[in-house]
Design a protein around this motif. Structure first.
Motif, PDB file in Angstrom:
ATOM      1  N   VAL A   6     -61.863 -25.480  11.529  1.00 61.16           N
ATOM      2  CA  VAL A   6     -61.562 -24.819  12.807  1.00 61.16           C
ATOM      3  C   VAL A   6     -62.878 -24.529  13.521  1.00 61.16           C
ATOM      4  O   VAL A   6     -63.761 -23.868  12.950  1.00 61.16           O
ATOM      5  CB  VAL A   6     -60.767 -23.514  12.576  1.00 61.16           C
ATOM      6  CG1 VAL A   6     -60.497 -22.807  13.893  1.00 61.16           C
ATOM      7  CG2 VAL A   6     -59.480 -23.805  11.825  1.00 61.16           C
ATOM      8  N   PRO A   7     -63.032 -25.010  14.771  1.00 51.44           N
ATOM      9  CA  PRO A   7     -64.283 -24.798  15.498  1.00 51.44           C
ATOM     10  C   PRO A   7     -64.399 -23.361  16.015  1.00 51.44           C
ATOM     11  O   PRO A   7     -63.416 -22.612  16.018  1.00 51.44           O
ATOM     12  CB  PRO A   7     -64.190 -25.781  16.657  1.00 51.44           C
ATOM     13  CG  PRO A   7     -62.736 -25.956  16.894  1.00 51.44           C
ATOM     14  CD  PRO A   7     -62.077 -25.800  15.540  1.00 51.44           C
ATOM     15  N   ASP A  12     -64.418 -27.084  21.628  1.00 52.57           N
ATOM     16  CA  ASP A  12     -63.452 -28.101  21.226  1.00 52.57           C
ATOM     17  C   ASP A  12     -63.866 -28.682  19.883  1.00 52.57           C
ATOM     18  O   ASP A  12     -65.052 -28.805  19.584  1.00 52.57           O
ATOM     19  CB  ASP A  12     -63.389 -29.231  22.259  1.00 52.57           C
ATOM     20  CG  ASP A  12     -62.774 -28.774  23.578  1.00 52.57           C
ATOM     21  OD1 ASP A  12     -61.957 -27.838  23.561  1.00 52.57           O
ATOM     22  OD2 ASP A  12     -63.119 -29.369  24.617  1.00 52.57           O
ATOM     23  N   ALA A  13     -62.881 -29.073  19.104  1.00 51.49           N
ATOM     24  CA  ALA A  13     -63.165 -29.694  17.803  1.00 51.49           C
ATOM     25  C   ALA A  13     -63.767 -31.079  18.031  1.00 51.49           C
ATOM     26  O   ALA A  13     -63.222 -31.870  18.803  1.00 51.49           O
ATOM     27  CB  ALA A  13     -61.889 -29.799  16.984  1.00 51.49           C
ATOM     28  N   TRP A  55     -67.754 -21.677  12.619  1.00 52.58           N
ATOM     29  CA  TRP A  55     -66.817 -22.635  12.054  1.00 52.58           C
ATOM     30  C   TRP A  55     -66.080 -22.002  10.871  1.00 52.58           C
ATOM     31  O   TRP A  55     -66.638 -21.191  10.149  1.00 52.58           O
ATOM     32  CB  TRP A  55     -67.559 -23.882  11.565  1.00 52.58           C
ATOM     33  CG  TRP A  55     -68.155 -24.670  12.681  1.00 52.58           C
ATOM     34  CD1 TRP A  55     -69.388 -24.508  13.226  1.00 52.58           C
ATOM     35  CD2 TRP A  55     -67.545 -25.725  13.403  1.00 52.58           C
ATOM     36  NE1 TRP A  55     -69.593 -25.408  14.238  1.00 52.58           N
ATOM     37  CE2 TRP A  55     -68.459 -26.171  14.372  1.00 52.58           C
ATOM     38  CE3 TRP A  55     -66.307 -26.345  13.325  1.00 52.58           C
ATOM     39  CZ2 TRP A  55     -68.176 -27.205  15.254  1.00 52.58           C
ATOM     40  CZ3 TRP A  55     -66.022 -27.377  14.200  1.00 52.58           C
ATOM     41  CH2 TRP A  55     -66.952 -27.798  15.149  1.00 52.58           C
TER      42      TRP A  55
END
Length: 195
Positions: A6-7, A12-13, A55
């Motif tokens: 998960v960023p 955004d990932a 993260w």
């Protein structure tokens, strides 16, 4: 692919949660394979930069289940699910025993010491509501994996390990492509390359 990464909140990932491959079956139908990837949650503590930058590596089975449920809601049930991972044996065992139904798990490091040159596996038919352990293969060196699909499931697979010896001549075209891919990854990650 990073299914359980998960960023930070406003970012955004950089990696997709999954990838889809559609394969034409001999019968003329399309077989949908969803590829997922799991990171070992212990890396969160081993790589402090992840936490510093915001993260989070989430619990693998929860992430796999959520992504597969979301996919099924949006597109319908995939015919096959493949999970890629370099996680520890304990994490992979937990996925096999308690995770969602997946067909193939690639990346079991504990199998690397048991070098298998070639395997031929025939899949059993399992109902959608039944739980079955996935076929697990090592992620050791170069490998060729041929998967036969039909009737909405993986039917069999042929797995062969390719030895890479230091006496082999290297292909400059392939080396250049690998170098370009790595360079683009470094740019995406925005991290200095360590040598």
């Amino acid at each position: 692919i990073a299914t359980n990464l998960v960023p930070p909140t406003e970012q955004d990932a950089p990696f997709p949660l999954y990838k889809v491959l559609e394969v034409e079956e001999d019968s003329g139908g399309v077989h949908t394979i969803v590829f997922l990837s799991v990171l070992d949650p212990s890396w969160q503590g081993q790589v402090p930069q992840l936490t510093v930058e915001g993260w989070t590596i989430t619990e693998p089975n929860q992430a796999l289940t959520k992504v597969l449920e979301d996919y099924e809601t949006q597109y319908g049930r995939p015919d096959s699910v493949v999970v890629l991972s370099t996680a520890s044996s304990n994490v992979l065992q937990n996925i096999r025993q308690n995770g969602p139904n997946i067909d193939l798990l690639l990346g079991d490091g504990s199998l690397a010491t048991h070098r298998v040159q070639q395997t031929h596996t025939v899949f059993n038919t399992v109902g959608q509501l039944e739980k079955a352990a996935p076929v697990t293969l090592p992620m050791d060196g170069l490998q060729v994996l041929d998967v036969v699909v039909g009737n909405g499931q993986m039917v069999e697979l042929h797995h062969k390990t390719i030895d890479v010896l230091d006496t082999f001549q290297s292909d400059e075209t392939i080396q250049n492509q690998i170098m370009l891919n790595r360079f683009s990854d470094y740019l995406i990650q925005n991290q200095p390359r360590l040598s």
